[in-house]
Design an enzyme around this catalytic site. Structure first.
Site, PDB file in Angstrom:
ATOM      1  N   ARG A 149      55.524  17.894  47.227  1.00 34.14           N
ATOM      2  CA  ARG A 149      54.346  17.810  46.357  1.00 34.14           C
ATOM      3  C   ARG A 149      54.697  17.536  44.909  1.00 34.14           C
ATOM      4  NH1 ARG A 149      50.664  22.491  48.863  1.00 34.14           N
ATOM      5  NH2 ARG A 149      52.259  23.167  50.277  1.00 34.14           N
ATOM      6  N   GLU A 182      48.805  35.518  45.812  1.00 35.36           N
ATOM      7  CA  GLU A 182      49.107  34.490  44.819  1.00 35.36           C
ATOM      8  C   GLU A 182      49.335  35.080  43.425  1.00 35.36           C
ATOM      9  OE1 GLU A 182      46.931  30.904  45.492  1.00 35.36           O
ATOM     10  OE2 GLU A 182      47.461  30.117  43.518  1.00 35.36           O
TER      11      GLU A 182
HETATM   12  C1  LIG Z   1      42.850  23.337  47.614  1.00 35.63           C
HETATM   13  C2  LIG Z   1      43.796  24.368  48.155  1.00 35.63           C
HETATM   14  C3  LIG Z   1      44.339  24.190  49.407  1.00 35.63           C
HETATM   15  C4  LIG Z   1      45.217  25.138  49.926  1.00 35.63           C
HETATM   16  N1  LIG Z   1      45.750  24.933  51.159  1.00 35.63           N
HETATM   17  C5  LIG Z   1      46.557  25.861  51.693  1.00 35.63           C
HETATM   18  C6  LIG Z   1      47.070  25.692  53.015  1.00 35.63           C
HETATM   19  O1  LIG Z   1      46.787  24.702  53.689  1.00 35.63           O
HETATM   20  N2  LIG Z   1      47.883  26.654  53.499  1.00 35.63           N
HETATM   21  C7  LIG Z   1      48.226  27.761  52.785  1.00 35.63           C
HETATM   22  O2  LIG Z   1      48.960  28.627  53.277  1.00 35.63           O
HETATM   23  N3  LIG Z   1      47.768  27.941  51.537  1.00 35.63           N
HETATM   24  C8  LIG Z   1      46.938  27.029  50.974  1.00 35.63           C
HETATM   25  N4  LIG Z   1      46.464  27.200  49.704  1.00 35.63           N
HETATM   26  C9  LIG Z   1      46.864  28.394  48.951  1.00 35.63           C
HETATM   27  C10 LIG Z   1      46.123  29.626  49.473  1.00 35.63           C
HETATM   28  O3  LIG Z   1      44.797  29.276  49.818  1.00 35.63           O
HETATM   29  C11 LIG Z   1      46.085  30.706  48.395  1.00 35.63           C
HETATM   30  O4  LIG Z   1      47.386  30.917  47.897  1.00 35.63           O
HETATM   31  C12 LIG Z   1      45.589  32.030  48.956  1.00 35.63           C
HETATM   32  O5  LIG Z   1      44.305  31.875  49.493  1.00 35.63           O
HETATM   33  C13 LIG Z   1      45.580  33.084  47.848  1.00 35.63           C
HETATM   34  O6  LIG Z   1      45.048  34.292  48.378  1.00 35.63           O
HETATM   35  P1  LIG Z   1      44.902  35.563  47.472  1.00 35.63           P
HETATM   36  O7  LIG Z   1      44.187  36.567  48.329  1.00 35.63           O
HETATM   37  O8  LIG Z   1      46.231  35.943  46.931  1.00 35.63           O
HETATM   38  O9  LIG Z   1      44.012  35.109  46.242  1.00 35.63           O
HETATM   39  P2  LIG Z   1      42.535  34.535  46.271  1.00 35.63           P
HETATM   40  O10 LIG Z   1      42.210  33.905  47.597  1.00 35.63           O
HETATM   41  O11 LIG Z   1      42.412  33.717  45.041  1.00 35.63           O
HETATM   42  O12 LIG Z   1      41.658  35.853  46.176  1.00 35.63           O
HETATM   43  C14 LIG Z   1      41.438  36.507  44.963  1.00 35.63           C
HETATM   44  C15 LIG Z   1      40.031  37.087  45.039  1.00 35.63           C
HETATM   45  O13 LIG Z   1      39.825  37.936  43.911  1.00 35.63           O
HETATM   46  C16 LIG Z   1      38.525  37.706  43.413  1.00 35.63           C
HETATM   47  N5  LIG Z   1      38.510  38.138  42.011  1.00 35.63           N
HETATM   48  C17 LIG Z   1      39.042  37.523  40.938  1.00 35.63           C
HETATM   49  N6  LIG Z   1      38.818  38.231  39.818  1.00 35.63           N
HETATM   50  C18 LIG Z   1      38.152  39.330  40.199  1.00 35.63           C
HETATM   51  C19 LIG Z   1      37.635  40.461  39.506  1.00 35.63           C
HETATM   52  N7  LIG Z   1      37.804  40.597  38.196  1.00 35.63           N
HETATM   53  N8  LIG Z   1      36.995  41.405  40.217  1.00 35.63           N
HETATM   54  C20 LIG Z   1      36.850  41.296  41.566  1.00 35.63           C
HETATM   55  N9  LIG Z   1      37.321  40.243  42.275  1.00 35.63           N
HETATM   56  C21 LIG Z   1      37.949  39.279  41.603  1.00 35.63           C
HETATM   57  C22 LIG Z   1      38.291  36.225  43.617  1.00 35.63           C
HETATM   58  O14 LIG Z   1      36.937  35.909  43.613  1.00 35.63           O
HETATM   59  C23 LIG Z   1      38.954  35.988  44.977  1.00 35.63           C
HETATM   60  O15 LIG Z   1      38.058  36.206  46.041  1.00 35.63           O
HETATM   61  C24 LIG Z   1      45.571  26.273  49.158  1.00 35.63           C
HETATM   62  C25 LIG Z   1      45.021  26.456  47.890  1.00 35.63           C
HETATM   63  C26 LIG Z   1      44.147  25.508  47.387  1.00 35.63           C
HETATM   64  C27 LIG Z   1      43.554  25.729  46.023  1.00 35.63           C
END
Ligand SMILES: Cc1cc2nc3c(=O)[nH]c(=O)nc-3n(C[C@H](O)[C@H](O)[C@H](O)COP(=O)(O)OP(=O)(O)OC[C@H]3O[C@@H](n4cnc5c(N)ncnc54)[C@H](O)[C@@H]3O)c2cc1C
Length: 295
Positions: free
Chosen positions: A13, A101
């Protein structure tokens, strides 16, 4: 793409993004400032069959992925850095846990496809277990006096006069995209730090002049922007300190990756102090493999 890498668009990428960014900088763009991808050479029927979801998503936006041209731009897709944490998701701040993340160091300089969701799912479960155990032991997650400090910080924009937060967010976007984005150099990063200071100072002078605290999205915007500036600053300082190019971090003035044996993580505190922490190769050293047939 073949002009940039023998693997063309199948290159990693970071390579593809840099190639795209270079073409955009040269002005070889679509009317909207992007680039075109085409999958027509695979045959429209095959593309429809094997990439059904993407074909549908593109169609929703008015593009024909199977047989036509689709306008694209590179974008931030994953945050490789984050809060330093231990395997049980604890951090150096008692009561602060991190997973997914928001955590740093899991993927090194370049995440492998598919490992983002795996990271969040695995460490999310670990963090949940650790937090439950912590609460059982300590009765609470945070020190009440720290909560008071945090509340005072959050309430600051309520007492300042209303300003244009969107314009500030746009400025931040421009600084990070132009100077701390896909292709970086020392001069641009230094300039970005000055711009970030100015944005932060302006944000401090800007409030939301509000009457209601209930479901106040401007308040969310202010708090988000404050966090975005803080994160942008450590990203910029860390990028300035790392004088090599690895994965998604590319310095035009230091394009070489340097010896893998002396690989180090960039560790940065909120006050800007940077420490390079050597990578401990506990399972596989650079050049080694765990695959028997490849050994
Ligand atoms: C376009 C795209 C495609 C992707 N494709 C892939 C893929 O094919 N395979 C793969 O493995 N990964 C993929 N990823 C990466 C993966 O989706 C993310 O790394 C992963 O979903 C992150 O999960 P998380 O739970 O750590 O964070 P997030 O999913 O970002 O969850 C964080 C949550 O916290 C909430 N939040 C934020 N601030 C607050 C607050 N102050 N109070 C309460 N809640 C809050 C947000 O609303 C969100 O729901 C992709 C990412 C993108 C952007």
């Amino acid at each position: 793409m073949p002009a940039y890498d023998a693997k063309a668009e199948r290159a990693t990428r970071d390579v593809v993004s840099r190639a795209m960014f270079s073409e955009i900088r040269k002005g070889n763009t679509t009317p909207h400032g992007g680039l075109y991808i085409s999958m027509g050479h695979l045959g429209a029927d095959r593309v429809r069959r094997e990439f059904k979801g993407m074909v549908e998503r593109c169609a929703d936006c008015g593009f024909d992925l199977a047989g036509g041209l689709v306008e694209v731009v590179p974008t931030a897709h994953y945050m490789m850095g984050g809060v330093e944490f231990a395997a049980d998701c604890t951090t150096s701040i008692p009561g602060l846990f991190v997973a997914g993340e928001d955590s740093g160091g899991v993927h090194g300089a370049n995440r492998l496809g598919g490992n983002g969701v795996a990271n969040s799912t695995v460490f999310g479960a670990v963090a949940g277990g650790s937090m439950a155990a912590w609460v059982r032991k300590h009765g609470r997650l945070a020190d009440p006096s720290e909560l008071e400090t945090a509340i005072a910080r959050c309430e600051r924009p309520l007492s300042a006069p209303r300003g244009d937060l969107e314009a500030l967010r746009e400025k931040l976007h421009e600084t990070m995209w132009e100077r701390v984005g896909i292709i970086r150099d020392g001069a641009g990063l230094t300039r970005a730090l000055g711009e970030l200071d100015a944005i932060d100072a302006e944000l401090e002078r800007t409030g939301i002049g509000t009457i209601s605290r209930a479901f106040n999205l401007s308040w969310h915007d202010w708090l988000n922007l404050k966090s975005l500036v803080a994160v942008s600053r450590v990203i910029t300082q860390a990028a300035l300190a790392r004088q090599d190019s690895r994965g998604a971090h590319y310095r035009e003035d230091f394009p070489q990756s340097g010896p893998l044996e002396s690989s180090a993580y960039t560790s940065i505190r909120a006050d800007g102090e940077v420490t390079m922490k050597p990578v401990a190769f506990t399972r596989v050293r650079p050049g080694q493999t765990l695959l028997k047939h490849a050994a």
